[in-house]
Design a protein around this motif. Structure first.
Motif, PDB file in Angstrom:
ATOM      1  N   VAL A   1       0.833  -1.214   0.000  1.00 14.69           N
ATOM      2  CA  VAL A   1       0.000   0.000   0.000  1.00 14.69           C
ATOM      3  C   VAL A   1       0.864   1.259   0.000  1.00 14.69           C
ATOM      4  CG1 VAL A   1      -2.004  -0.977   1.193  1.00 14.69           C
ATOM      5  CG2 VAL A   1      -0.099  -0.103   2.532  1.00 14.69           C
ATOM      6  N   THR A   2       0.295   2.308  -0.546  1.00 15.38           N
ATOM      7  CA  THR A   2       0.845   3.644  -0.334  1.00 15.38           C
ATOM      8  C   THR A   2       0.249   4.180   0.969  1.00 15.38           C
ATOM      9  OG1 THR A   2      -0.964   4.739  -1.470  1.00 15.38           O
ATOM     10  CG2 THR A   2       0.932   4.052  -2.832  1.00 15.38           C
ATOM     11  N   SER A   3       0.723   5.337   1.382  1.00 14.46           N
ATOM     12  CA  SER A   3       0.213   5.927   2.608  1.00 14.46           C
ATOM     13  C   SER A   3      -1.288   6.188   2.507  1.00 14.46           C
ATOM     14  CB  SER A   3       0.961   7.234   2.890  1.00 14.46           C
ATOM     15  OG  SER A   3       0.527   7.791   4.091  1.00 14.46           O
TER      16      SER A   3
ATOM     17  N   ALA B   1      -3.178   2.945   2.600  1.00 15.37           N
ATOM     18  CA  ALA B   1      -3.179   2.393   3.965  1.00 15.37           C
ATOM     19  C   ALA B   1      -4.262   3.061   4.803  1.00 15.37           C
ATOM     20  CB  ALA B   1      -1.812   2.596   4.615  1.00 15.37           C
ATOM     21  N   ALA B   2      -4.313   4.387   4.738  1.00 14.80           N
ATOM     22  CA  ALA B   2      -5.327   5.108   5.509  1.00 14.80           C
ATOM     23  C   ALA B   2      -6.726   4.688   5.069  1.00 14.80           C
ATOM     24  CB  ALA B   2      -5.140   6.607   5.337  1.00 14.80           C
TER      25      ALA B   2
ATOM     26  N   ILE C   1      -7.429   0.940   6.304  1.00 18.05           N
ATOM     27  CA  ILE C   1      -7.660   0.895   7.751  1.00 18.05           C
ATOM     28  C   ILE C   1      -8.983   1.570   8.081  1.00 18.05           C
ATOM     29  CG2 ILE C   1      -6.805   1.725   9.973  1.00 18.05           C
ATOM     30  CD1 ILE C   1      -3.961   1.434   8.837  1.00 18.05           C
ATOM     31  N   GLY C   2      -9.256   2.679   7.392  1.00 12.98           N
ATOM     32  CA  GLY C   2     -10.453   3.455   7.677  1.00 12.98           C
ATOM     33  C   GLY C   2     -11.755   2.747   7.345  1.00 12.98           C
TER      34      GLY C   2
END
Lengths: 127, 433
Positions: free
Chosen positions: A27-29, A32-33, A36-37
């Motif tokens: 994942v990129t940042s 990822a957010a 997870i979100g």
């Protein structure tokens, strides 16, 4: 979490439909957010990232086969590892049976190495 | 050996209390679980006449599937009591505590272990059989919000503490909803009907309230190989006390990195938190070099992991809500650097050594020096204003606290004297024997 009404027993199978696997997702940042979100994936207790380069990392999650398929269909680079549910079932054999301490009539011993001292005096309060 | 089942955890504490009655106190926690289980905690204290001893409260087992936590704390209690009563030192791999250090920890602190916060969940997880996914269970087993649906049973006890519990109000809509908590009973992060709605979290609150001398609170989880410290709600900042969890003006703005809101922590306390986490981390790494790291709980790689209602944040809030309460530093250990909740028992023994090495390192740092013992005596017996003598006013923790340079120097001198005394005693004993 399903199948919790299934009676325990060994039917010889290694995998069941809702089993969760250790899955690493590249994942990129931002991805990822987003992942997870969504709140859909089991992230463990505190998610782990293994950085690949400045922009990407491998995020570890626990996912069922259907969730893995959904991630792959979204284009994520996914690597499937151990079946954590199966490992938990196997490790159940390493849980104590009964009561080794007999309701408190026996005290546990620690695994730390005792250095020096008066070994036979364990249990006596030093004067 | 095998993992302790929920019955054995309680029996182990009873057994230790029976074997070491003058050194321990067994506490039956007041709230029974949804399935009617009782939990216990064990207090270890060698010298109750010393009134200035700090309490270190170690808890574990809140998440059902994180199997090894209770085993680490039962082992810690057994090791500490065995070593103390045989006047021995204690070693976990490369981390060594001298006999003098063990003696001073037991004589000058209260070490409180509450190994199994969530026995219902642990029993359920450990009963995993063929076709069952229940080993992966995280929450407690409270059926109140389930509506009869099995997967809706349970509350995540570590989202149920009274720290920004009402996350939809307290946090920004942009904060990561996958980590904060959930209103959905089917979620592994379901935070319950209200803060402290669950008997498990109320037991922890009762325990912390009982120890007004509590200075350190550590919640043992797995896995990742981290030592975490507050805050978990947002970035830390040390300049604006009004920008705080206490201030409703900031409701709806928390939990996002890089924006205006950051959670306040006094600079001295931040230094203490970081130092404490560092002591635990270094203690763990001294055992077998596992490379644990210490972090603020909010951060996660290049993204964030905002949380609400967690134990270590709640523990840390107390001094901000009531200035009469003593400073309580909250930490989390995530033991095990491998991706699993279920190490083999052989592997688990290494993790027990890691965690217990870290926890005892903290206790060794937290124990008062001989200088603090003398001051405590003055505090109790001399007719001077007690307010004037309050530790944190006269002796700022940056200088005199457990991580301050003065305390470190006194401790080194005291340890050296103790070792010399032990050596002379040993020589005399061997000559006479």
């Amino acid at each position: 979490m399903t199948n919790d009404q299934t009676p325990a027993g060994d039917d010889g199978r290694d995998e069941y439909p809702d089993d969760r696997f250790v899955v690493t997702v590249v994942v990129t940042s931002e991805q990822a957010a987003d992942l997870i979100g969504r709140g859909e994936l089991d992230l463990g207790d505190h998610p782990t990232f293994a950085p690949i380069d400045e922009d990407r990392a491998r995020l570890t999650v626990f996912a069922s086969r259907s969730q893995i398929g959904a991630l792959q269909s979204e284009g994520f680079d996914v690597e499937v590892g151990d079946n954590m549910s199966a490992l938990g079932r196997a490790r159940a054999s390493e849980v104590g049976q009964g009561d080794r301490f007999d309701g408190g009539r026996v005290a546990p011993r620690g695994i730390g190495r005792k250095i020096g001292g008066r070994g036979p005096d364990v249990g006596q309060v030093p004067s | 050996m095998t993992f302790l089942n929920v019955v054995e955890i309680e029996s182990a504490l009873i057994g230790l209390n029976k074997q070491f009655p003058t050194l321990t106190e067994l506490l039956l926690l007041p709230n029974t679980t949804a399935e009617g289980r009782h939990s216990r905690a064990l207090v270890i204290h060698g010298n109750t006449s010393f009134k200035c001893r700090p309490a270190l409260i170690f808890v574990s087992g809140v998440h059902a599937r994180e199997w090894g936590g209770p085993d680490t704390l039962v082992n810690l209690a057994a090791d500490l009591l065995e070593a103390y009563t045989s006047n021995a030192g204690l070693a976990y791999g490369g981390k060594v505590f001298s006999a003098a250090a063990v003696r001073l920890i037991v004589n000058r602190t209260d070490v409180v272990v509450f190994p199994d916060i969530n026995p219902d969940g642990r029993a359920y997880s450990m009963a995993a059989g063929a076709g069952s996914n229940q080993a992966m269970w995280r929450k407690n087993r409270n059926p109140a919000a389930s509506g009869g649906v099995p997967q809706n049973v349970g509350v995540d006890v570590n989202r149920n503490y009274d720290f920004l519990w009402d996350f939809p109000v307290k946090f920004s809509p942009s904060a990561n909803p996958g980590t904060l908590a959930s209103n959905n009973p089917a979620s592994d992060l379901f935070h319950g009907a209200a803060a402290f709605s669950e008997p498990e979290s109320r037991n922890v609150r009762w325990l912390v309230d009982r120890f007004t001398n509590a200075r350190y609170f550590v919640d043992v989880h797995s896995y990742t190989g981290d030592v975490l410290y507050p805050w978990g709600s947002d970035e830390n900042q040390t300049t604006d006390p009004s920008m705080s969890f206490k201030n409703p003006a900031w409701d709806g703005k928390r939990g996002v990195a890089g924006d205006a809101y950051k959670e306040y922590v006094p600079a001295g306390r931040l230094a203490e938190l970081q130092a404490g986490a560092g002591v635990i981390r270094d203690g763990i790494n001294a055992v077998r070099g596992q490379g644990y790291v210490s972090n603020q709980g909010f951060w996660l790689w290049s993204t964030t992991y905002p949380t609400s209602g967690t134990s270590e944040d709640w523990a840390f809030t107390r001094e901000f809500l009531d200035s009469k309460k003593r400073r309580l530093s909250g930490f989390v250990i995530e033991f095990n650097k491998q991706t699993t909740f279920f190490p083999s028992w052989a592997e688990m023994q290494d993790h027990i050594a890691d965690v217990d090495g870290g926890l005892l390192a903290l206790a060794d740092w937290a124990r008062p020096t001989i200088w603090q013992v003398i001051l405590c005596w003055f505090y109790r017996w001399l007719p001077i204003d007690r307010e004037w003598m309050r530790w944190h006013r006269v002796f700022p923790p940056e200088l005199w606290g457990p991580y301050g340079p003065w305390t470190r120097a006194v401790r080194v001198i005291e340890d050296t004297v103790q070792r010399v005394v032990d050596f002379i005693r040993g020589a005399v004993t061997s000559r006479n024997g």
